[in-house]
Design an enzyme around this catalytic site. Structure first.
Site, PDB file in Angstrom:
ATOM      1  N   HIS A 219       0.798  -1.219   0.000  1.00 44.17           N
ATOM      2  CA  HIS A 219       0.000   0.000   0.000  1.00 44.17           C
ATOM      3  C   HIS A 219       0.832   1.272   0.000  1.00 44.17           C
ATOM      4  O   HIS A 219       0.300   2.353  -0.255  1.00 44.17           O
ATOM      5  CB  HIS A 219      -0.914   0.027   1.233  1.00 44.17           C
ATOM      6  CG  HIS A 219      -0.185   0.333   2.511  1.00 44.17           C
ATOM      7  ND1 HIS A 219       0.560  -0.600   3.180  1.00 44.17           N
ATOM      8  CD2 HIS A 219      -0.068   1.482   3.212  1.00 44.17           C
ATOM      9  CE1 HIS A 219       1.091  -0.053   4.255  1.00 44.17           C
ATOM     10  NE2 HIS A 219       0.733   1.215   4.305  1.00 44.17           N
ATOM     11  N   ARG A 220       2.130   1.204   0.269  1.00 45.41           N
ATOM     12  CA  ARG A 220       2.914   2.429   0.401  1.00 45.41           C
ATOM     13  C   ARG A 220       3.030   3.147  -0.937  1.00 45.41           C
ATOM     14  O   ARG A 220       3.332   2.530  -1.963  1.00 45.41           O
ATOM     15  CB  ARG A 220       4.306   2.123   0.955  1.00 45.41           C
ATOM     16  CG  ARG A 220       4.256   1.687   2.403  1.00 45.41           C
ATOM     17  CD  ARG A 220       5.597   1.771   3.096  1.00 45.41           C
ATOM     18  NE  ARG A 220       5.427   1.432   4.510  1.00 45.41           N
ATOM     19  CZ  ARG A 220       5.096   2.296   5.451  1.00 45.41           C
ATOM     20  NH1 ARG A 220       4.904   3.566   5.144  1.00 45.41           N
ATOM     21  NH2 ARG A 220       4.944   1.906   6.697  1.00 45.41           N
TER      22      ARG A 220
END
Length: 386
Positions: A219-220
């Site tokens: 998700h980063r």
């Protein structure tokens, strides 16, 4: 507000995004169980704005639903931080605050700490002193600044004290208590949803993972916002998936970018078991039963260490070095060849098992409650005598 009013005011406990909930749940319980109990007011900033997921997480963790929801929603870092500050200050005006307790490193953490510090209200930061050394990460900025203005800093590992000392934080402000994230994990492990049940509930065959599986979360922004980075990572994961089925709990940001970059078909064609974001008990069950976990999450590095499950972290650095030095975590970066080599090592030899770090024993929140009660009494007395 008079000094007597301040002593009767609650400790305002702030949550803003998913990882905060797992950290705050045991703290709220411990403050209530302390004798005498410490009054609390739970404020949810609404930084994480999926209402269905929020409700599910509060229920899974048996965390009381918020007394106040600021409903700030999504925005740029600057706008979101400013909006939290604007909406949080009237909460202090209405309810008062004996202290403001924040956890982790999200925008809400820094925003509420800033409001409290400017109002001369004690700031208590849980999970202090963690550093990646990468100032390009917004979370690193939040961590550093929150620690600078906090009065009490609770740490999860002893190396955090070295980081704080280098930044000029007085040693007496920092207290090593252990990891409240692990408090939640140990309290809920028996309630975790079995992976086979999870797949069946999703309309998928449990036979897909009967012979073992891995878990993927990404998700980063540094990993998923650039097609030149995301594409090779997905290709490397697909290659691993030919040898070990991979259950991919797909974050909305990642899903949207895969569609935007025209890469969604790579998931569909590569045999991933794709699921939407999962509740806490579902993810706990998935991780506990996995052969390995591949992630860019900070909290999952800690959870896999506590579970004894090999973790391959798809990042160049980590603010949780203890998970590498003592735990099950291996930093593999974003190079596809390195990701594949690390996965092959796990499949060939079982991967790192590590050991449980000091004070990751399920009682960190109790230690916080005991210390904070004493500290607040001493602080209140000092202000009265001044």
């Amino acid at each position: 507000m008079t000094r007597d009013d301040e002593r009767q005011a609650p400790v305002i406990c702030v949550v803003g995004a998913r990882p905060n909930y797992m950290k705050m749940a045991p703290i709220i319980r411990a403050l209530a169980a302390h004798r005498p109990p410490l009054a609390t007011l739970l404020v949810h900033t609404g930084q994480h704005y999926d209402s269905a997921m929020n409700d599910r997480l509060f229920d899974d963790l048996e965390l009381p639903h918020p007394d106040v929801n600021l409903e700030v929603g999504s925005a740029s870092h600057a706008v979101q931080t400013a909006e939290v500050m604007k909406r949080f200050e009237p909460v202090i005006d209405e309810h008062g605050a004996r202290a403001v307790l924040v956890v982790g490193d999200v925008n809400s953490t820094l925003a509420c700490a800033l409001v409290a510090a400017k109002r001369d209200i004690p700031v208590v930061h849980v999970e202090s002193g963690l550093r990646s050394g990468d100032r390009r990460m917004p979370e690193e900025i939040n961590r550093v600044l929150t620690d600078q203005i906090s009065d009490v800093l609770y740490t999860t590992e002893r190396s955090a004290h070295d980081n704080l000392a280098r930044e000029g934080v007085a040693d007496e402000r920092a207290v090593f208590v252990g990891n409240v994230m692990i408090d939640s994990l140990l309290a809920n492990r028996r309630k975790a949803v079995a992976p086979a049940e999870l797949l069946a509930n999703a309309g998928l065959s449990p036979a897909l993972i009967a012979d073992g599986y891995g878990v993927v979360t990404l998700h980063r922004p540094s990993n998923v916002d650039d097609p030149e980075t995301l594409g090779p990572i997905i290709d490397a994961l697909a290659e691993i998936g030919r040898r070990l089925p991979l259950v991919f709990a797909l974050h909305p940001r990642t899903r949207n970018n895969l569609e935007r970059f025209g890469m969604k078909a790579r998931l569909d064609e590569s045999g991933f078991v794709v699921l939407p974001p999962q509740g806490y008990l579902e993810m706990l069950g998935l991780m506990a039963g996995a052969t390995m976990v591949l992630t860019d999450s900070g909290g999952i590095q800690e959870e896999t260490t506590a579970l004894g499950v090999p973790c391959l972290t798809i990042r160049e650095n980590t603010e949780r070095p203890i998970t590498v030095d003592q735990g099950t975590n291996t930093l593999v970066g974003v190079d596809p060849a390195a990701i594949l080599a690390a996965a092959d090592a796990v499949l060939a030899g079982g991967g790192k098992r590590g050991r449980i770090p000091e004070l990751w024993d399920g009682r960190a929140a109790e230690r916080i409650a005991a210390h904070l009660a004493r500290w607040l009494d001493a602080h209140d007395k000092a202000r009265s005598d001044a």
